[in-house]
Scaffold this motif. Structure first.
Motif, PDB file in Angstrom:
ATOM      1  N   ASP A 163      -9.670  -0.484   6.345  1.00 17.45           N
ATOM      2  CA  ASP A 163     -11.074  -0.330   5.952  1.00 17.45           C
ATOM      3  C   ASP A 163     -11.704  -1.675   5.565  1.00 17.45           C
ATOM      4  O   ASP A 163     -12.892  -1.753   5.294  1.00 17.45           O
ATOM      5  CB  ASP A 163     -11.207   0.673   4.795  1.00 17.45           C
ATOM      6  N   THR A 218       2.102   3.151  -2.587  1.00 20.26           N
ATOM      7  CA  THR A 218       1.694   4.163  -3.567  1.00 20.26           C
ATOM      8  C   THR A 218       0.393   4.832  -3.137  1.00 20.26           C
ATOM      9  O   THR A 218       0.259   6.053  -3.196  1.00 20.26           O
ATOM     10  CB  THR A 218       1.544   3.507  -4.959  1.00 20.26           C
ATOM     11  N   PRO A 253      -3.892   2.304  -8.282  1.00 23.47           N
ATOM     12  CA  PRO A 253      -2.778   2.650  -9.169  1.00 23.47           C
ATOM     13  C   PRO A 253      -1.971   1.423  -9.580  1.00 23.47           C
ATOM     14  O   PRO A 253      -2.026   0.390  -8.925  1.00 23.47           O
ATOM     15  CB  PRO A 253      -1.931   3.612  -8.338  1.00 23.47           C
ATOM     16  N   GLY A 268       0.788  -1.238   0.000  1.00 25.85           N
ATOM     17  CA  GLY A 268       0.000   0.000   0.000  1.00 25.85           C
ATOM     18  C   GLY A 268       0.815   1.282   0.000  1.00 25.85           C
ATOM     19  O   GLY A 268       0.304   2.341   0.355  1.00 25.85           O
ATOM     20  N   LYS A 287      -4.850  -0.960   5.001  1.00 24.63           N
ATOM     21  CA  LYS A 287      -6.120  -1.504   4.477  1.00 24.63           C
ATOM     22  C   LYS A 287      -7.103  -1.824   5.600  1.00 24.63           C
ATOM     23  O   LYS A 287      -7.868  -2.791   5.518  1.00 24.63           O
ATOM     24  CB  LYS A 287      -5.856  -2.742   3.596  1.00 24.63           C
ATOM     25  N   SER A 335       1.204  -1.012 -10.125  1.00 19.57           N
ATOM     26  CA  SER A 335       2.287  -1.406  -9.244  1.00 19.57           C
ATOM     27  C   SER A 335       3.548  -0.611  -9.629  1.00 19.57           C
ATOM     28  O   SER A 335       3.773  -0.333 -10.795  1.00 19.57           O
ATOM     29  CB  SER A 335       2.503  -2.888  -9.459  1.00 19.57           C
ATOM     30  N   THR A 336       4.339  -0.218  -8.630  1.00 19.56           N
ATOM     31  CA  THR A 336       5.565   0.528  -8.916  1.00 19.56           C
ATOM     32  C   THR A 336       6.764  -0.345  -8.555  1.00 19.56           C
ATOM     33  O   THR A 336       6.650  -1.214  -7.714  1.00 19.56           O
ATOM     34  CB  THR A 336       5.602   1.841  -8.117  1.00 19.56           C
ATOM     35  N   ALA A 357     -12.153   2.548   1.211  1.00 27.47           N
ATOM     36  CA  ALA A 357     -12.950   2.066   0.076  1.00 27.47           C
ATOM     37  C   ALA A 357     -14.298   1.521   0.549  1.00 27.47           C
ATOM     38  O   ALA A 357     -15.096   1.066  -0.264  1.00 27.47           O
ATOM     39  CB  ALA A 357     -12.177   0.986  -0.673  1.00 27.47           C
TER      40      ALA A 357
HETATM   41  N1  LIG Z   1      -9.239  -1.177   0.760  1.00 26.87           N
HETATM   42  C1  LIG Z   1      -8.023  -0.670   0.639  1.00 26.87           C
HETATM   43  N2  LIG Z   1      -7.143  -1.273  -0.177  1.00 26.87           N
HETATM   44  C2  LIG Z   1      -5.911  -0.723  -0.298  1.00 26.87           C
HETATM   45  C3  LIG Z   1      -5.509   0.437   0.424  1.00 26.87           C
HETATM   46  N3  LIG Z   1      -4.223   0.708   0.104  1.00 26.87           N
HETATM   47  C4  LIG Z   1      -3.846  -0.237  -0.765  1.00 26.87           C
HETATM   48  N4  LIG Z   1      -4.856  -1.101  -1.033  1.00 26.87           N
HETATM   49  C5  LIG Z   1      -4.825  -2.306  -1.895  1.00 26.87           C
HETATM   50  O1  LIG Z   1      -3.493  -2.747  -1.981  1.00 26.87           O
HETATM   51  C6  LIG Z   1      -3.039  -2.746  -3.342  1.00 26.87           C
HETATM   52  C7  LIG Z   1      -1.601  -2.310  -3.397  1.00 26.87           C
HETATM   53  O2  LIG Z   1      -1.489  -0.934  -3.069  1.00 26.87           O
HETATM   54  P1  LIG Z   1      -0.258  -0.062  -3.610  1.00 26.87           P
HETATM   55  O3  LIG Z   1      -0.335   1.260  -2.936  1.00 26.87           O
HETATM   56  O4  LIG Z   1      -0.167  -0.096  -5.075  1.00 26.87           O
HETATM   57  O5  LIG Z   1       0.913  -0.919  -2.969  1.00 26.87           O
HETATM   58  P2  LIG Z   1       2.473  -0.756  -3.227  1.00 26.87           P
HETATM   59  O6  LIG Z   1       3.117  -1.112  -1.937  1.00 26.87           O
HETATM   60  O7  LIG Z   1       2.788   0.575  -3.818  1.00 26.87           O
HETATM   61  O8  LIG Z   1       2.697  -1.916  -4.283  1.00 26.87           O
HETATM   62  P3  LIG Z   1       3.929  -2.068  -5.321  1.00 26.87           P
HETATM   63  O9  LIG Z   1       4.044  -0.783  -6.062  1.00 26.87           O
HETATM   64  O10 LIG Z   1       3.512  -3.222  -6.164  1.00 26.87           O
HETATM   65  O11 LIG Z   1       5.120  -2.362  -4.476  1.00 26.87           O
HETATM   66  C8  LIG Z   1      -3.988  -1.791  -4.065  1.00 26.87           C
HETATM   67  O12 LIG Z   1      -4.043  -2.127  -5.422  1.00 26.87           O
HETATM   68  C9  LIG Z   1      -5.289  -2.038  -3.316  1.00 26.87           C
HETATM   69  O13 LIG Z   1      -5.901  -3.202  -3.792  1.00 26.87           O
HETATM   70  C10 LIG Z   1      -6.468   1.041   1.303  1.00 26.87           C
HETATM   71  O14 LIG Z   1      -6.217   2.038   1.989  1.00 26.87           O
HETATM   72  N5  LIG Z   1      -7.704   0.441   1.370  1.00 26.87           N
END
Ligand SMILES: Nc1nc2c(ncn2[C@@H]2O[C@H](COP(=O)(O)OP(=O)(O)OP(=O)(O)O)[C@@H](O)[C@H]2O)c(=O)[nH]1
Ligand SMILES: [Mg+2]
Length: 503
Positions: free
Chosen positions: A370, A79, A137, A77, A368, A139-140, A412
């Motif tokens: 929520d 990004t 968004p 999470g 997450k 994946s980064t 969400a």
């Molecule tokens: N319900 C909910 N889902 C979340 C939240 N934050 C992240 N997610 C879920 O987690 C996934 C990954 O979130 P990103 O922020 O892309 O995670 P990341 O750590 O940047 O992932 P990478 O870029 O792949 O390393 C999202 O696509 C959502 O499905 C949140 O606050 N609430």
């Protein structure tokens, strides 16, 4: 846990799947590596030249800079967190617990100071989350950075006299997978091999790699096709172990190679201890392992990690609980390792003599949140706290202040109470991936965290009396009022802990 979908007023139970677990490891190199690193750092600093020094002096004296590191394993999470944090710091209507909110007279994005680090693509990520068809968004895959600057009215009697101050917040997003590698700095090839092979033998996902090793001869003369085949088999194992919820999967660049894909520095694998004649596969792998530490891990540590003032580590704890006791234990262990980077010790002392930043605050956030009703949040936080306990004592000893928290960077779901078979159920409701509205009853996390952590420590295969499942929701369509950022849970408290005292 049970899932309940409501369609047209009817309630149905169904079972769901979710993301895997996450955890984090970082360690500081001690000994010769540390000394080399420090010498490199001095040389780098001198080479950066007078201009940078002047900029630095100006910033330190007049415009303080806070460097906030945001990390977590992939999909934890990061990004979404940075995007929502920045949006909510620009428009502070939903940040009541963020103390400096009222003293900030302006907040704006600025070009970042590091020209060679990719910019965090805030606008693209925000538009994904807030478009009419909102989606998560992309994946980064690498480190990125964003500078947010504030004009702040100083507090107190002198506030009106001294005028406004400018404070810069540099947010650095970096993959937790890279952080895992810091633990390698203090290991020899033989030590790392022994640990990695034990793990591979212990995990079903390691079977193919272990059999590939059995038919190879590490003492034979090195040839590149064999090296490549072994490295590929090892990488495939790491990827499936990671997908199964294991966190301790080093080297991190094997999972996220970026521009190093296919290079010799990523073409090695652990080998059993034994004779290693000159020119052998074993010798070559050992050399590449050392090169990986020197050329990949050390620059990251020097250029990014060592400059961070405040750190947030995002943890998909609900995902780990869903994956099962083994993933939870793996998470606990690796989280304990993270904080060893902040232990007082030789590296810390020399670094601080050199004026290196010391990480002053570390926030461990279960993301997450929520996915569960707010009456479950204290239990989720208690699980995080229990996981951190050992590690936390050590970090507090080092003077870094730590906290555990449950948050949702982007909310969400909404909460509802439903009647089901004569019972009142606290549910969360949102849009599922398939585009249907669903209410989800997440059941009860245990009040006592040991009900999760003890079976995990004992190596249980599955939870005995409960099943923890979570649902993947799409981001909700937003209608934001002027001055409001996206909805969240406890992002304001996280910001208060991380930077509230600096503004
Ligand atoms: N319900 C909910 N889902 C979340 C939240 N934050 C992240 N997610 C879920 O987690 C996934 C990954 O979130 P990103 O922020 O892309 O995670 P990341 O750590 O940047 O992932 P990478 O870029 O792949 O390393 C999202 O696509 C959502 O499905 C949140 O606050 N609430
Ligand atoms: Mg990301």
């Amino acid at each position: 846990m049970r899932a309940i979908a409501r369609r047209g007023g009817r309630v149905q139970c169904f079972s769901l799947t979710t993301a895997s677990s996450n955890a984090y490891v970082e360690r500081v190199n001690i000994g010769k590596e540390a000394t080399d690193l420090i010498l490199n750092t001095i040389a780098d600093r001198i080479l950066r030249g007078v201009e940078t020094v002047q900029d630095g002096v100006h910033e330190v004296l007049f415009e303080p800079v806070i460097r906030l590191g945001v990390t977590g394993l992939s999909r934890s999470g990061k990004t979404v967190f940075i995007t929502s944090l920045v949006a909510n710091l620009l428009d502070r209507g939903r940040m009541p617990q963020f103390g400096p909110a009222t003293a900030i007279t302006a907040a704006y994005l600025q070009p970042q100071p590091d020209d060679t680090v990719p910019r965090f693509d805030y606008e693209a990520h925000l538009s994904a989350l807030t478009s009419p068809e909102p989606h998560w968004p992309e994946s980064t895959r690498a480190v990125s950075e964003l500078r947010l600057s504030f004009k702040v009215r100083p507090a107190g009697l002198l506030g009106g006299l001294t005028g406004q101050k400018t404070v810069h917040l540099d947010i650095v997003d970096y993959p937790g997978e890279w952080l895992l590698d810091l633990g390698l700095m203090e290991k020899s090839y033989a030590e790392w091999s022994a640990e990695a092979l034990n793990a591979a033998r212990d995990r079903a996902e390691g079977a193919d790699f272990v059999s590939a090793l059995e038919v190879s001869d590490p003492t034979a003369k090195h040839d590149e096709p064999t090296a490549k085949a072994l490295a590929q088999s090892f990488t495939a194992y790491l990827q499936s172990a990671r997908a199964a919820g294991y966190s301790d999967c080093t080297p991190g660049r094997f999972l996220l190679p970026g521009e190093l894909d296919g290079s010799p520095v990523l073409t090695f694998a652990p080998l059993p201890e034994g004779a290693a004649p000159r020119g052998s596969l074993h010798r070559e792998f050992e050399r590449r392992f050392e090169a990986y530490k020197r050329e990949v891990v050390k620059p990251f540590f020097r250029d990014h990690f060592s400059r961070i003032d405040r750190q947030i580590v995002l943890v998909d704890a609900l995902g780990a609980i869903h994956s099962g006791p083994k993933a939870v234990e793996d998470l606990r262990r690796t989280m304990a390792d993270i904080l060893s980077a902040f232990r007082p010790g030789r590296v810390g002392r020399i670094m601080s003599l050199l004026g290196q930043h010391k990480v002053e605050k570390i926030l461990f956030a279960a993301t997450k949140a929520d996915h569960i009703h707010h009456n479950q949040h204290p239990r989720l936080t208690a699980i995080m706290e229990a996981m951190l306990r050992d590690a936390r004592d050590r970090a507090d000893f080092a003077g870094a202040s730590t906290q555990a928290m449950s948050l949702a960077a982007l909310r969400a779901t909404v909460e509802e109470t439903m009647q089901h078979e004569g019972q009142s159920l606290d549910v969360v409701r949102g849009m599922t991936e398939s585009g249907k509205q669903a209410a989800f009853y997440p059941g009860e996390l245990p009040e006592d965290p040991s009900h999760i952590l003890s079976p995990a420590r004992k190596g249980a295969e599955r939870w005995l009396d409960a099943q923890y499942e979570i649902m993947k929701f799409r981001p909700a369509r937003l209608t934001l009022r002027p001055g409001e950022g996206p909805p969240h849970i406890r992002l304001d408290r996280a910001a208060e802990f991380l930077i509230g005292d600096k503004l």
